[in-house]
Design a protein around this motif. Structure first.
Motif, mmCIF file in Angstrom:
data_model
loop_
_atom_site.group_PDB
_atom_site.id
_atom_site.type_symbol
_atom_site.label_atom_id
_atom_site.label_comp_id
_atom_site.label_asym_id
_atom_site.label_seq_id
_atom_site.Cartn_x
_atom_site.Cartn_y
_atom_site.Cartn_z
ATOM 1 N N ILE A 1 0.855 -1.196 0.000
ATOM 2 C CA ILE A 1 0.000 0.000 0.000
ATOM 3 C C ILE A 1 0.890 1.245 0.000
ATOM 4 O O ILE A 1 2.088 1.172 0.294
ATOM 5 C CB ILE A 1 -0.979 0.023 1.210
ATOM 6 C CG1 ILE A 1 -0.231 0.154 2.537
ATOM 7 C CG2 ILE A 1 -1.860 -1.207 1.231
ATOM 8 C CD1 ILE A 1 -1.155 0.376 3.747
ATOM 9 N N GLY A 2 0.286 2.372 -0.288
ATOM 10 C CA GLY A 2 1.042 3.630 -0.276
ATOM 11 C C GLY A 2 0.660 4.483 -1.474
ATOM 12 O O GLY A 2 -0.072 4.062 -2.367
ATOM 13 N N THR B 1 5.218 5.335 -5.581
ATOM 14 C CA THR B 1 6.194 4.850 -4.592
ATOM 15 C C THR B 1 6.807 3.513 -5.019
ATOM 16 O O THR B 1 7.651 2.964 -4.311
ATOM 17 C CB THR B 1 5.565 4.703 -3.186
ATOM 18 O OG1 THR B 1 4.350 3.962 -3.291
ATOM 19 C CG2 THR B 1 5.277 6.060 -2.579
ATOM 20 N N GLY B 2 6.364 2.988 -6.153
ATOM 21 C CA GLY B 2 6.994 1.769 -6.674
ATOM 22 C C GLY B 2 6.308 0.478 -6.249
ATOM 23 O O GLY B 2 6.935 -0.580 -6.260
ATOM 24 N N LYS B 3 5.018 0.566 -5.925
ATOM 25 C CA LYS B 3 4.321 -0.658 -5.474
ATOM 26 C C LYS B 3 4.338 -1.746 -6.547
ATOM 27 O O LYS B 3 4.586 -2.912 -6.248
ATOM 28 C CB LYS B 3 2.856 -0.326 -5.114
ATOM 29 C CG LYS B 3 2.709 0.501 -3.834
ATOM 30 C CD LYS B 3 1.303 1.070 -3.713
ATOM 31 C CE LYS B 3 1.086 2.088 -4.799
ATOM 32 N NZ LYS B 3 -0.178 2.771 -4.817
ATOM 33 N N THR B 4 4.112 -1.325 -7.792
ATOM 34 C CA THR B 4 4.055 -2.321 -8.869
ATOM 35 C C THR B 4 5.453 -2.886 -9.144
ATOM 36 O O THR B 4 5.630 -4.113 -9.210
ATOM 37 C CB THR B 4 3.480 -1.681 -10.155
ATOM 38 O OG1 THR B 4 2.195 -1.152 -9.828
ATOM 39 C CG2 THR B 4 3.349 -2.686 -11.273
ATOM 40 N N SER C 1 7.048 7.524 0.994
ATOM 41 C CA SER C 1 8.011 8.377 0.316
ATOM 42 C C SER C 1 7.617 9.828 0.519
ATOM 43 O O SER C 1 6.467 10.111 0.852
ATOM 44 C CB SER C 1 7.992 8.034 -1.173
ATOM 45 O OG SER C 1 9.104 8.598 -1.792
ATOM 46 N N ASN C 2 8.567 10.738 0.317
ATOM 47 C CA ASN C 2 8.176 12.140 0.464
ATOM 48 C C ASN C 2 7.606 12.682 -0.857
ATOM 49 O O ASN C 2 7.795 12.099 -1.920
ATOM 50 C CB ASN C 2 9.339 12.984 0.999
ATOM 51 C CG ASN C 2 10.505 12.972 0.049
ATOM 52 O OD1 ASN C 2 10.320 13.111 -1.159
ATOM 53 N ND2 ASN C 2 11.698 12.794 0.574
ATOM 54 N N LEU D 1 -3.379 14.599 -0.381
ATOM 55 C CA LEU D 1 -3.770 13.182 -0.333
ATOM 56 C C LEU D 1 -2.938 12.429 0.706
ATOM 57 O O LEU D 1 -3.464 11.635 1.483
ATOM 58 C CB LEU D 1 -3.584 12.515 -1.708
ATOM 59 C CG LEU D 1 -4.643 12.800 -2.768
ATOM 60 C CD1 LEU D 1 -4.218 12.209 -4.109
ATOM 61 C CD2 LEU D 1 -6.001 12.228 -2.357
ATOM 62 N N LEU D 2 -1.639 12.711 0.712
ATOM 63 C CA LEU D 2 -0.775 12.027 1.679
ATOM 64 C C LEU D 2 -1.188 12.385 3.113
ATOM 65 O O LEU D 2 -1.231 11.510 3.986
ATOM 66 C CB LEU D 2 0.702 12.341 1.430
ATOM 67 C CG LEU D 2 1.693 11.662 2.372
ATOM 68 C CD1 LEU D 2 1.558 10.134 2.345
ATOM 69 C CD2 LEU D 2 3.135 12.028 2.032
ATOM 70 N N ASP D 3 -1.528 13.644 3.328
ATOM 71 C CA ASP D 3 -2.001 14.058 4.661
ATOM 72 C C ASP D 3 -3.241 13.290 5.085
ATOM 73 O O ASP D 3 -3.357 12.842 6.213
ATOM 74 C CB ASP D 3 -2.342 15.552 4.666
ATOM 75 C CG ASP D 3 -1.144 16.388 5.035
ATOM 76 O OD1 ASP D 3 -0.102 15.781 5.379
ATOM 77 O OD2 ASP D 3 -1.234 17.621 4.960
ATOM 78 N N GLN D 4 -4.170 13.155 4.141
ATOM 79 C CA GLN D 4 -5.414 12.435 4.455
ATOM 80 C C GLN D 4 -5.163 10.962 4.721
ATOM 81 O O GLN D 4 -5.902 10.324 5.437
ATOM 82 C CB GLN D 4 -6.379 12.475 3.255
ATOM 83 C CG GLN D 4 -7.084 13.781 3.016
ATOM 84 C CD GLN D 4 -7.676 13.803 1.588
ATOM 85 O OE1 GLN D 4 -7.943 12.772 0.983
ATOM 86 N NE2 GLN D 4 -7.845 14.992 1.049
ATOM 87 N N ARG D 5 -4.148 10.417 4.060
ATOM 88 C CA ARG D 5 -4.001 8.963 4.044
ATOM 89 C C ARG D 5 -2.941 8.403 4.979
ATOM 90 O O ARG D 5 -2.932 7.196 5.248
ATOM 91 C CB ARG D 5 -3.644 8.530 2.616
ATOM 92 C CG ARG D 5 -4.759 8.767 1.650
ATOM 93 C CD ARG D 5 -4.300 8.458 0.232
ATOM 94 N NE ARG D 5 -5.398 8.555 -0.713
ATOM 95 C CZ ARG D 5 -5.257 8.377 -2.015
ATOM 96 N NH1 ARG D 5 -4.069 8.095 -2.518
ATOM 97 N NH2 ARG D 5 -6.306 8.470 -2.816
ATOM 98 N N LYS D 6 -2.031 9.244 5.465
ATOM 99 C CA LYS D 6 -0.843 8.660 6.108
ATOM 100 C C LYS D 6 -1.166 7.855 7.377
ATOM 101 O O LYS D 6 -0.527 6.839 7.633
ATOM 102 C CB LYS D 6 0.259 9.687 6.329
ATOM 103 C CG LYS D 6 -0.091 10.884 7.149
ATOM 104 C CD LYS D 6 1.165 11.758 7.260
ATOM 105 C CE LYS D 6 1.030 12.887 8.230
ATOM 106 N NZ LYS D 6 0.271 14.039 7.819
#
Ligand code: S3P
Length: 181
Positions: free
Chosen positions: A19-20, A24-27, A114-115, A144-149
């Protein structure tokens, strides 16, 4: 690179879910991990696209995000319930409570963190992220990152991906899985 994964391969009985955020390179890492662990790999976005005969962009454009999220839920839940595999999820997937619950209950979850700078550099040329068709994609990513972290942080394992070094990240992932199981 071949790492010693004999123990993981013997012991592991659950799927591994990446997840992430997008970019971020998930695939990429998911495929490498699947290769090391001799497991099948699925990217939930690719499964959704294949099933619908439409790209993610087309699904968003023709039917809207809500419809994509429904297809995503169905797909991720099915993948989690199938033979254990490595599953790369779309960045928004764990924000769905059903998906998050199933990930927590049924899998080993890995947050690729990742940042925003790194993420933005990686994806700024790509056109296949409908959520980033905004006036300021970098700001959108940051929001989005704020909402999801906090949700991503519920993963069993967190890996920081701030340099382009897939081999190192893969090694860290394998070590973390070994320690967990
Ligand atoms: C999304 C991320 C995308 C894809 C869709 C929505 C998101 O997947 O599912 O565009 O909400 O962050 P990747 O994380 O694989 O880019």
């Amino acid at each position: 690179m071949k790492l010693d994964t004999t123990n993981i391969q013997k012991t592991l009985q659950q799927p591994i879910v990446l997840i992430g955020m997008m970019g971020t390179g998930k695939t990429h890492l998911g495929k490498l991990l699947a290769n090391e662990l001799n497991m099948e790999f699925f990217d939930s976005d690719q499964v959704v696209e294949k099933r619908g005969g439409l790209t993610i962009n087309e699904i968003f454009e023709l039917y809207g995000e809500e419809r994509f999220r429904q297809a995503e839920e169905k797909t991720v839940l099915e993948l989690l319930n199938a033979k254990p595999s490595i599953i790369a999820t779309g960045g928004g997937a764990p924000m769905n409570a059903q998906i998050l619950g199933a990930i927590k209950k049924q899998s080993i979850s890995i947050w690729l963190n990742s940042n925003i700078e790194t993420i933005y550099e990686r994806i700024k040329q790509t056109k296949n992220r409908p959520l980033l068709k905004t006036d300021n994609p970098k700001e959108t990513l940051s929001a989005l990152l704020d909402q999801r972290k906090d949700t991503y942080a519920k993963a069993n394992i967190k890996i920081d991906i701030n340099a382009n070094n897939a081999d190192k990240a893969l090694q860290e992932i394998i070590e973390a899985i070994s320690e967990l199981i």
